[in-house]
Scaffold this active site. Structure first.
Site, mmCIF file in Angstrom:
data_model
loop_
_atom_site.group_PDB
_atom_site.id
_atom_site.type_symbol
_atom_site.label_atom_id
_atom_site.label_comp_id
_atom_site.label_asym_id
_atom_site.label_seq_id
_atom_site.Cartn_x
_atom_site.Cartn_y
_atom_site.Cartn_z
ATOM 1 N N HIS A 86 0.864 -1.190 0.000
ATOM 2 C CA HIS A 86 0.000 0.000 0.000
ATOM 3 C C HIS A 86 0.893 1.230 0.000
ATOM 4 C CE1 HIS A 86 -4.022 -1.609 1.093
ATOM 5 N NE2 HIS A 86 -3.321 -2.571 1.675
ATOM 6 N N TYR A 133 -5.946 3.652 7.622
ATOM 7 C CA TYR A 133 -6.191 2.346 7.028
ATOM 8 C C TYR A 133 -4.862 1.691 6.604
ATOM 9 C CZ TYR A 133 -7.432 -1.082 3.462
ATOM 10 O OH TYR A 133 -7.523 -2.214 2.715
#
Length: 133
Positions: free
Chosen positions: A65, A126
């Site tokens: 990510h 997140y």
């Protein structure tokens, strides 16, 4: 890693932030220490060279990510292409087991979403909490 709200080049003022996710070929769980540690270093090194800002990153065993800000004239596709190409080449040289386990390090595909439909803090939180999952 800091993300400024607005950046500019000679003729564009922009605020383009992207959440990018991509995986090793066959989603193999090869992104573990020491590979993951070196991968983080390589992302920072290449981003600096490209004048791309990586605000947040998390390396999971089978995916990555990134929260990236880049010049829209350079383009997110070009940024991701350079980051993946560079890291694949260096990691496969430094860690020979990556050559024998998979034909290439990264899949051709990746996910990208602009950050704006949710707050930047939600996306950062997140990404940063992925390791605990």
């Amino acid at each position: 890693m800091n993300l400024r709200a607005v950046q500019s080049n000679r003729n564009v003022v922009y605020d383009c932030k992207y959440h990018v996710v991509f995986c090793p070929k066959y989603r193999r769980k090869v992104l573990v220490s020491p590979v993951s540690d070196r991968l983080k270093e390589l992302f920072v090194e290449k981003a600096r060279e490209l004048e791309v800002t990586i605000s947040s990153m998390e390396i999971m065993p089978d995916h990555v990510h990134l929260l990236i800000q880049c010049d829209p004239q350079f383009g997110i596709h070009k940024a991701v292409k350079h980051l993946k190409g560079y890291t694949s080449r260096v990691l496969r040289q430094e860690f020979p087991h990556l050559k024998s386990r998979i034909p290439s390090l990264w899949t051709n595909a990746y996910f990208v979403a602009t950050v704006g439909t949710v707050t930047l803090e939600v996306v950062k939180q997140y990404i940063e909490t992925q390791q605990g999952r």
